[in-house]
Design an enzyme around this catalytic site. Structure first.
Site, mmCIF file in Angstrom:
data_model
loop_
_atom_site.group_PDB
_atom_site.id
_atom_site.type_symbol
_atom_site.label_atom_id
_atom_site.label_comp_id
_atom_site.label_asym_id
_atom_site.label_seq_id
_atom_site.Cartn_x
_atom_site.Cartn_y
_atom_site.Cartn_z
ATOM 1 N N CYS A 1 4.676 -11.728 3.211
ATOM 2 C CA CYS A 1 4.461 -10.370 3.377
ATOM 3 C C CYS A 1 4.013 -10.152 4.814
ATOM 4 O O CYS A 1 3.082 -10.680 5.426
ATOM 5 C CB CYS A 1 3.350 -10.014 2.615
ATOM 6 N N GLU A 2 4.659 -9.243 5.538
ATOM 7 C CA GLU A 2 4.556 -9.066 6.987
ATOM 8 C C GLU A 2 3.141 -8.100 7.110
ATOM 9 O O GLU A 2 2.681 -7.955 8.282
ATOM 10 C CB GLU A 2 5.506 -8.310 7.443
ATOM 11 N N HIS A 3 2.704 -7.620 6.200
ATOM 12 C CA HIS A 3 1.573 -6.807 6.246
ATOM 13 C C HIS A 3 0.293 -7.700 6.227
ATOM 14 O O HIS A 3 -0.861 -7.228 6.564
ATOM 15 C CB HIS A 3 1.281 -5.741 5.277
ATOM 16 N N HIS A 4 0.323 -8.720 5.349
ATOM 17 C CA HIS A 4 -0.987 -9.695 5.327
ATOM 18 C C HIS A 4 -0.858 -11.024 5.501
ATOM 19 O O HIS A 4 -1.783 -11.926 5.541
ATOM 20 C CB HIS A 4 -1.481 -9.651 3.782
ATOM 21 N N GLN B 1 9.662 -6.864 0.724
ATOM 22 C CA GLN B 1 10.673 -7.158 -0.268
ATOM 23 C C GLN B 1 11.839 -6.422 -0.319
ATOM 24 O O GLN B 1 12.960 -6.786 -0.586
ATOM 25 C CB GLN B 1 10.137 -7.444 -1.464
ATOM 26 N N HIS C 1 3.519 -10.915 -5.096
ATOM 27 C CA HIS C 1 2.905 -10.673 -3.925
ATOM 28 C C HIS C 1 1.355 -11.507 -3.790
ATOM 29 O O HIS C 1 0.478 -10.766 -4.376
ATOM 30 C CB HIS C 1 2.756 -9.476 -3.168
ATOM 31 N N CYS D 1 -0.821 -10.981 -1.756
ATOM 32 C CA CYS D 1 -1.706 -10.078 -1.240
ATOM 33 C C CYS D 1 -2.108 -9.002 -2.251
ATOM 34 O O CYS D 1 -3.251 -8.402 -2.175
ATOM 35 C CB CYS D 1 -1.245 -9.314 -0.024
#
Ligand SMILES: [Zn+2]
Length: 223
Positions: free
Chosen positions: A111-114, A152, A180, A182
């Site tokens: 996940c590119e956010h976490h 995703q 995920h 996260c």
């Protein structure tokens, strides 16, 4: 809203133009892999040091270099276009008009956010126009795009776009069902939830064709 509720709103015809490309800088590959590893090693050292860890301890001494190598060579190795799987196809006229489904392709992404893992399965299908690809090629394409900082929805679209290009047809579909970490391990700690994303091209926009594909993969999710 959970990821599950979000996806129906986010997946739409307009989604493709804004989200299909991984946001890379133009100079993303100016540094060699070795230069990137050296730079990231120092960054990871700094993170661990800042957190208060003793980097002279035998157990974590090697961690910064190990993580840097893992980032560049493995889990984010799919950023580099040089690693894109070759697009060899072959003619098989007997397969003309036939739906080919490769299901349960394992997805390990991040996940590119976490920067936490996304783990799940991809189900990919196409209707052959006489051109076919080896089944392992579909796995390699999924793996290549998964090895990036990802969202995703974007992963799903990138897989479909690449297969459309390789197979020279619009009739390609992909469904990904993934957890995920996260979501599952922090925040609301919903360990059971998974996120389903889908992208249907060409003939797969037809309800009957889509249903045939979803029947093959036995997923009850409503789209
Ligand atoms: Zn996340």
């Amino acid at each position: 809203m959970t990821h599950n509720e979000d996806f129906k709103d986010e997946i739409g015809d307009n989604h493709i133009a804004t989200n299909a490309q991984t946001p890379l800088r133009d100079n993303a590959f100016e540094l060699s892999d070795d230069e990137k590893i050296a730079s990231i090693k120092a960054d990871v050292e700094n993170i661990l040091h800042t957190l208060g860890m003793d980097l002279t301890d035998d157990s974590i001494k090697g961690t910064p270099n190990r993580v840097a190598k893992m980032f560049v060579k493995e889990i984010f190795g799919g950023l580099n276009p040089a690693k894109k799987p070759g697009s060899s196809t072959f003619e098989n006229k007997y397969k003309y008009g036939e739906m080919l489904v490769e299901k349960n392709i394992t997805v390990y992404s991040t996940c590119e956010h976490h920067l936490l893992p996304i783990v799940g399965r991809a189900h990919v299908a196409y209707i052959s126009n006489g051109t076919v690809v080896g089944l392992s090629k579909m796995n390699r394409i999924v793996d290549y795009f998964a090895k990036r900082p990802q969202v995703q929805e974007r992963l799903t679209i990138q897989i479909v776009q690449e297969l459309k290009r390789v197979l020279n047809t619009e009739d390609v579909a992909c469904v990904i069902d993934a957890k995920h970490l996260c979501v599952n391990s922090r925040g609301i700690r919903d360990i059971e939830s998974s996120t389903v994303t889908s992208e249907f091209g060409g003939k797969f926009k037809d309800e009957n064709v889509r249903r045939e594909f979803l029947d093959y993969i036995k997923l009850d999710t409503q789209f």
